[in-house]
Design a protein around this motif. Structure first.
Motif, PDB file in Angstrom:
ATOM      1  N   GLY D 148      -3.492   2.825 -22.311  1.00  0.00           N
ATOM      2  CA  GLY D 148      -3.516   2.025 -23.523  1.00  0.00           C
ATOM      3  C   GLY D 148      -4.669   2.343 -24.456  1.00  0.00           C
ATOM      4  N   THR D 149      -5.478   3.320 -24.081  1.00  0.00           N
ATOM      5  CA  THR D 149      -6.594   3.687 -24.952  1.00  0.00           C
ATOM      6  C   THR D 149      -6.118   4.621 -26.058  1.00  0.00           C
ATOM      7  OG1 THR D 149      -7.131   5.472 -23.434  1.00  0.00           O
ATOM      8  CG2 THR D 149      -8.321   3.395 -23.140  1.00  0.00           C
ATOM      9  N   VAL D 150      -6.968   4.766 -27.075  1.00  0.00           N
ATOM     10  CA  VAL D 150      -6.562   5.487 -28.276  1.00  0.00           C
ATOM     11  C   VAL D 150      -7.570   6.599 -28.567  1.00  0.00           C
ATOM     12  CG1 VAL D 150      -6.145   5.246 -30.752  1.00  0.00           C
ATOM     13  CG2 VAL D 150      -5.427   3.438 -29.188  1.00  0.00           C
ATOM     14  N   TYR D 151      -7.079   7.802 -28.797  1.00  0.00           N
ATOM     15  CA  TYR D 151      -7.943   8.892 -29.264  1.00  0.00           C
ATOM     16  C   TYR D 151      -8.323   8.629 -30.710  1.00  0.00           C
ATOM     17  CZ  TYR D 151      -6.516  11.990 -25.348  1.00  0.00           C
ATOM     18  OH  TYR D 151      -6.289  12.565 -24.111  1.00  0.00           O
ATOM     19  N   THR D 152      -9.537   8.955 -31.075  1.00  0.00           N
ATOM     20  CA  THR D 152      -9.901   8.913 -32.491  1.00  0.00           C
ATOM     21  C   THR D 152      -9.332  10.161 -33.178  1.00  0.00           C
ATOM     22  OG1 THR D 152     -11.922  10.190 -32.217  1.00  0.00           O
ATOM     23  CG2 THR D 152     -12.091   7.792 -31.929  1.00  0.00           C
ATOM     24  N   LEU D 181      -1.084   3.360 -33.661  1.00  0.00           N
ATOM     25  CA  LEU D 181      -1.257   3.378 -35.125  1.00  0.00           C
ATOM     26  C   LEU D 181      -1.741   2.034 -35.667  1.00  0.00           C
ATOM     27  CD1 LEU D 181       1.974   5.349 -36.167  1.00  0.00           C
ATOM     28  CD2 LEU D 181      -0.372   6.235 -36.050  1.00  0.00           C
ATOM     29  N   THR D 182      -1.433   0.962 -34.968  1.00  0.00           N
ATOM     30  CA  THR D 182      -1.746  -0.374 -35.482  1.00  0.00           C
ATOM     31  C   THR D 182      -2.813  -1.077 -34.676  1.00  0.00           C
ATOM     32  OG1 THR D 182       0.035  -1.308 -34.138  1.00  0.00           O
ATOM     33  CG2 THR D 182       0.582  -0.669 -36.394  1.00  0.00           C
ATOM     34  N   SER D 183      -3.510  -0.339 -33.819  1.00  0.00           N
ATOM     35  CA  SER D 183      -4.532  -1.010 -33.024  1.00  0.00           C
ATOM     36  C   SER D 183      -5.816  -1.133 -33.833  1.00  0.00           C
ATOM     37  CB  SER D 183      -4.783  -0.238 -31.730  1.00  0.00           C
ATOM     38  OG  SER D 183      -5.483   0.942 -31.995  1.00  0.00           O
ATOM     39  N   ASP D 184      -6.583  -2.135 -33.516  1.00  0.00           N
ATOM     40  CA  ASP D 184      -7.860  -2.347 -34.204  1.00  0.00           C
ATOM     41  C   ASP D 184      -8.741  -1.111 -34.042  1.00  0.00           C
ATOM     42  OD1 ASP D 184      -7.187  -4.814 -35.027  1.00  0.00           O
ATOM     43  OD2 ASP D 184      -8.491  -5.906 -33.627  1.00  0.00           O
ATOM     44  N   GLY D 185      -9.302  -0.693 -35.135  1.00  0.00           N
ATOM     45  CA  GLY D 185     -10.264   0.393 -35.054  1.00  0.00           C
ATOM     46  C   GLY D 185      -9.639   1.774 -35.017  1.00  0.00           C
ATOM     47  N   ASN D 264       0.408  -5.844 -30.558  1.00  0.00           N
ATOM     48  CA  ASN D 264      -1.036  -5.701 -30.344  1.00  0.00           C
ATOM     49  C   ASN D 264      -1.753  -7.037 -30.511  1.00  0.00           C
ATOM     50  OD1 ASN D 264      -0.842  -2.991 -29.834  1.00  0.00           O
ATOM     51  ND2 ASN D 264      -1.491  -2.331 -31.885  1.00  0.00           N
ATOM     52  N   GLN D 265      -1.323  -7.788 -31.527  1.00  0.00           N
ATOM     53  CA  GLN D 265      -1.974  -9.084 -31.753  1.00  0.00           C
ATOM     54  C   GLN D 265      -1.752 -10.025 -30.577  1.00  0.00           C
ATOM     55  OE1 GLN D 265      -0.150  -9.886 -35.543  1.00  0.00           O
ATOM     56  NE2 GLN D 265      -1.799  -8.901 -36.705  1.00  0.00           N
ATOM     57  N   GLU D 266      -0.544 -10.008 -30.050  1.00  0.00           N
ATOM     58  CA  GLU D 266      -0.297 -10.850 -28.871  1.00  0.00           C
ATOM     59  C   GLU D 266      -1.154 -10.366 -27.702  1.00  0.00           C
ATOM     60  OE1 GLU D 266       1.141 -13.516 -29.248  1.00  0.00           O
ATOM     61  OE2 GLU D 266       2.899 -13.405 -30.554  1.00  0.00           O
ATOM     62  N   ALA D 282      -9.926  -3.712 -17.233  1.00  0.00           N
ATOM     63  CA  ALA D 282     -10.282  -2.288 -17.209  1.00  0.00           C
ATOM     64  C   ALA D 282      -9.974  -1.627 -18.543  1.00  0.00           C
ATOM     65  CB  ALA D 282      -9.511  -1.580 -16.098  1.00  0.00           C
ATOM     66  N   PHE D 283     -10.683  -0.584 -18.877  1.00  0.00           N
ATOM     67  CA  PHE D 283     -10.443   0.234 -20.063  1.00  0.00           C
ATOM     68  C   PHE D 283     -10.723  -0.546 -21.359  1.00  0.00           C
ATOM     69  CE2 PHE D 283      -7.118   1.548 -16.956  1.00  0.00           C
ATOM     70  CZ  PHE D 283      -7.795   2.625 -16.469  1.00  0.00           C
ATOM     71  N   VAL D 284     -11.238   0.166 -22.311  1.00  0.00           N
ATOM     72  CA  VAL D 284     -11.456  -0.415 -23.638  1.00  0.00           C
ATOM     73  C   VAL D 284     -10.184  -0.138 -24.439  1.00  0.00           C
ATOM     74  CG1 VAL D 284     -12.930  -0.427 -25.676  1.00  0.00           C
ATOM     75  CG2 VAL D 284     -13.898   0.116 -23.430  1.00  0.00           C
ATOM     76  N   SER D 285      -9.208  -0.967 -24.235  1.00  0.00           N
ATOM     77  CA  SER D 285      -7.913  -0.733 -24.860  1.00  0.00           C
ATOM     78  C   SER D 285      -7.665  -1.743 -25.965  1.00  0.00           C
ATOM     79  CB  SER D 285      -6.810  -0.854 -23.808  1.00  0.00           C
ATOM     80  OG  SER D 285      -5.560  -1.041 -24.420  1.00  0.00           O
ATOM     81  N   GLN D 286      -7.150  -1.258 -27.107  1.00  0.00           N
ATOM     82  CA  GLN D 286      -6.773  -2.205 -28.165  1.00  0.00           C
ATOM     83  C   GLN D 286      -5.268  -2.197 -28.410  1.00  0.00           C
ATOM     84  OE1 GLN D 286      -9.447   0.051 -29.147  1.00  0.00           O
ATOM     85  NE2 GLN D 286     -10.963  -1.434 -28.509  1.00  0.00           N
ATOM     86  N   THR D 287      -4.538  -1.621 -27.497  1.00  0.00           N
ATOM     87  CA  THR D 287      -3.095  -1.599 -27.710  1.00  0.00           C
ATOM     88  C   THR D 287      -2.403  -2.637 -26.828  1.00  0.00           C
ATOM     89  OG1 THR D 287      -2.769   0.184 -26.122  1.00  0.00           O
ATOM     90  CG2 THR D 287      -3.186   0.823 -28.414  1.00  0.00           C
ATOM     91  N   ASN D 288      -1.133  -2.464 -26.647  1.00  0.00           N
ATOM     92  CA  ASN D 288      -0.321  -3.527 -26.043  1.00  0.00           C
ATOM     93  C   ASN D 288      -0.356  -3.592 -24.519  1.00  0.00           C
ATOM     94  OD1 ASN D 288       1.152  -1.089 -25.790  1.00  0.00           O
ATOM     95  ND2 ASN D 288       3.026  -2.252 -25.461  1.00  0.00           N
TER      96      ASN D 288
END
Lengths: 341, 341, 341, 341
Positions: D148-152, D181-185, D264-266, D282-288
């Motif tokens: 659920g993590t996101v590459y910059t 695409l819609t995660s914070d940051g 993502n908001q939920e 676990a993990f710094v995830s901003q996705t679902n």
């Protein structure tokens, strides 16, 4: 028992066996990185009259066909060939095992023709559903053919032209190439083959070597990372110098051609005897294979005295047999056979 | 433009579309572990009159053929089929991509016969070189055939018998099975198919569903770890309940047969009109596909008014076209077509 | 230049070369149907103390691993092995080319352990998603390992037990088997290997032969139609008697073990000298491979005088080199090497 | 039962279901030759801000990865990826089934880094034996990752640079791309992805569609004859308009992003509640996807009330669970879950 069953029943020509005994105390780099491979490749390039040819050495025929075809044909394509082709009939599915459909065309005397090939490709392209069909991606023929017949230089050039017109390379399987090169009336010499084919092989196994097939890529056609491709097909011999040494020997003093010519001459003697005795000889072949159609009774009697190749049941009462000479066939063996006919 | 081009140009029957709209607020387990798949499998087992049938749901036809054949045929074998078979002609090499040679036999009206199959296998076994050839490992036929013809129950049973005699399973591709089951004079019902075949499919894509093929293994023939096999062939749908829901719908109140019967009846009307008007109708087909041979000029005129399937150029002046009805074909469309003929 | 680079840089032991020269005038049936293959298989069965072993002869190691693994492992499975395994690292993807995932496990001294294997399998089975994962389908280890270490009989038996408990065959790659069988302290003799493994190989290429790997299937484990499987993997040598003759020679008068033992003894001399001189020798190996870690400068100096195998850069300043003896290594060569150290 | 088990347990967003019901009476050309596919591709090109993108529509994720990788990677190469990659762990060997080795690299938070990749490639090239090893032929990462993590944008661009420096294409698997695409940051927008990747996917199955993955080739990277490649992988949907219609819907009025953002908001609400209640997230995830480590007892209690994804046993007493929201998750469901925590 006297045997004319095939051309791979003798170990190797004396020159090769002798050299094998002379290199026992040396150590060589593996995987074809040795000097014998370098020298043999150089001699083959010279015999091809093309210093740009790229030469590799593999062990066996099916292995070589599998490795070359899978390396050359795009994965979404099949390989066009005569329906009698070795890859279509006698390789246990080795080509399909790599994911490529074999696309057989009706053969005549073991050959396909340029117009026939062109028609096949044109119909493919014209078919509205062709994206759902297997695209012809390369052309495979053997010289000589499975029936011992020989393409003329003009026939091969025409096949290459059509293949190239349709974006396909032409692969000539020369597992018995020597026998074609030295047959009466042949006009496609080694340098012609090298000018016409995109890749071809020079068979050692059936023409004097213990084993070994030289693969020759012309005009920069070598696939990228071909060493890895050979390795992943299980076809990279550790002691590659054994291949180099053999081909170096075969391409010294025209030995390759001399061995093959002898086999053809012995076949010619047998062919003449057969015709004189009224046998039904199939195909206009000038190479080392002779195909005769005899009654089942004749076949049984013959096979009780000499080992011959069984081709197929022609009808309920007749079978086709193959008489095959090789570089190792002796005058005496041929005399014995003729006496039996 | 009016179209009789194929039987997969409409989305799905209303009953299926409607149920799709009714399950929006539910959540389901993935990969076929849902209740709809369970219910649909149960209904299919009942329709097959065999509680031991094992039913799986895949998405498309080529995918299904590829997965089933690669899972059933031993790796050293090929799959015997009519040379007109979809797997031989129109699957872009999907079978060979899994390493299996397709072994085409000459077809008649899209069919192969039991005696012909037996002869093929006997000749394979009798061939002295058969260890170097591709062993026939399974038999593939489609019901109806590519030409819309239908095997009789006796023909299928005889094929199965020969296949089993030679240690091969029989796979019946039923991508259009409904049209066979409901054609005039058909005597091979679903329970017959289930008794005869080792594995067969019930096509949804062309018979009322959005997509989906049910795979039915009979008599414990399911390959070990078939879920993994489906997955590794890229054929496991995440939202498996979409397949279950559709087949549950098709096998409720005989909807599958009703949809197919309608298409056949519309085809019968067209066939009768064609014959009355003197068209050259090929094959004795009672299903939803009609093949006509017309002059190139006729073809052009027809195709300017109605979308038809183009089969092949018969000769320089004639082409074969396909008229295909489907579960979605309306009386009105057929009237329009007949008026054009 | 003096070379301890590998154990496949010499042609063949004199006994084999000599016999090659003695069979020039004979003709033999092809593809392993000759008497030498029969005799060699018989001698191997006797050496294995198991008359039921089924013995085949292939040419090279990667080819053999590819053919055996693809023939034994169900298509939906992978092959478990140490992560240092030849099939995982040095076969250019030959195993994956046949569709099987290699499932590497962390190795210690080139080995994996029974408990580790059991844990791996248990975790696979317990994983809720295991139908979406690659199932372990067979176990591959080599004896000796890539690092020259040797499994004890107990270790191998325990691996086999765990493998069998999980429904998997155990394949022991014996490309250098002779060096294990004759190493100090080894307690897994050939008959033990035959009792423990489901299939194993006896390497010729690195232990006295020109080329050749004997494949031994135990307890009726030979795959159906293995000749066709060998052929479709491009691994069927036409002149099979060349393999039979070599293995017949190696298994006459314990030649195979004698050749290997000599190589081990030469390695022992080198190992002792290395330890005396304070070299950092990795792994507790008693076979013909010695791994030393030296500074980059030391490596360069050594390699200017003797050809050694380069294994890997250990860190910025150190590299690991391999010193490899073979059946062909002479006392004099070892003396020269020791003088250089 | 309340379920946060995965993001593919609901049929499709209402907009898609509704449009499905509106096209029942139309007929469409098959295999993606319809107007919906054309329109959807056009909208995706616009969203990518690149009119040269080439867009294709396939059905499922594993199928898509298999088809793309086998079409892009030269046959002698493997695909480099994080060891947690879907293709390495959860596709049942679908990649190896096409002959390509998966080359896993150690991941951190589901990612690999550019320097790490460069080092891997450099070591490959420097290895004296690399012709015997599997060459890295393409790079696969997923955005978001399996965790659920996101590459910059910078991380992806750096990976692409290294890949290109080593002659490899970069494939970004976007099965859940909307959630990235819609995660914070997040700073890697769709047009960035299109500028960076050589090929990427836009997942529909997990982001509002019934099924469907859009494959986007950038900068002319489409493989030759890709239709045939899709077909031979069994991945060509007959009723392609079902895919076109869905992606046309998703890319109208930013629906794709709106659906993902909601999920993502939920997830953010749940994450916040978890942290407030002291859970080990676990993990710094901003996705679902949210991964929590709990005791076995806690896990059992939770799972008796809500369906969650089981990831793995962390140790004897702890397990990792996954909480997954989707476009279909409601406020009410989240409230219920939070109340349970």
């Amino acid at each position: 028992m006297l045997s004319f069953e095939n051309d791979y029943s003798s170990t190797a020509c004396p020159q090769i066996v002798q050299r094998m005994t002379q290199i026992q105390d040396e150590q060589y780099p593996g995987y074809g990185q040795d000097d014998y491979c370098t020298m043999a490749a150089q001699k083959i390039r010279k015999a091809c009259d093309d210093p740009t040819c790229d030469v590799w050495f593999l062990v066996g025929g099916t292995q070589t066909n599998q490795t070359v075809i899978d390396s050359i044909a795009p994965q979404y394509t099949g390989v066009v060939c005569p329906d009698s082709a070795h890859i279509n009939v006698h390789e246990a599915g080795a080509i399909e095992a790599t994911g490529h459909k074999v696309l057989p065309m009706p053969q005549q005397d073991g050959k396909i023709g340029a117009a026939q090939l062109d028609d096949y490709c044109e119909r493919f392209t014209a078919d509205a559903n062709h994206a759902h069909m297997v695209r012809p991606g390369m052309v495979y023929v053997s010289q000589p053919t499975e029936y011992g017949t020989v393409y003329t230089r003009e026939e091969l050039a025409a096949l290459a032209q059509v293949a190239h017109d349709h974006g396909m390379p032409l692969f000539i399987d020369g597992a018995r190439l020597g026998y074609a090169l030295t047959s009466d009336g042949n006009d496609a010499n080694l340098d012609d083959i090298a000018r016409i084919a995109d890749v071809f092989t020079i068979g050692g196994t059936k023409v004097g070597a213990m084993f070994g097939e030289a693969v020759v890529f012309t005009r920069g056609n070598t696939p990228a990372n071909f060493t890895a491709l050979v390795k992943l097909h299980g076809a990279l011999l550790a002691k590659g110098w054994l291949l180099g040494l053999q081909f170096d020997t075969l391409f010294t003093d025209d030995l390759y051609l001399k061995l093959a010519r002898r086999a053809n001459q012995e076949a010619d003697r047998i062919r003449q005897a057969l015709l004189e005795k009224g046998y039904d000889v199939a195909f206009v072949s000038q190479t080392n294979q002779i195909f005769i159609t005899v009654t089942t009774a004749q076949a049984e009697e013959l096979q009780s005295k000499v080992r011959l190749g069984f081709m197929e049941a022609v009808d309920a009462d007749h079978v086709m047999l193959r008489i095959c000479t090789s570089w190792a066939t002796t005058d005496d063996q041929v005399d014995q056979l003729i006496a039996l006919l």
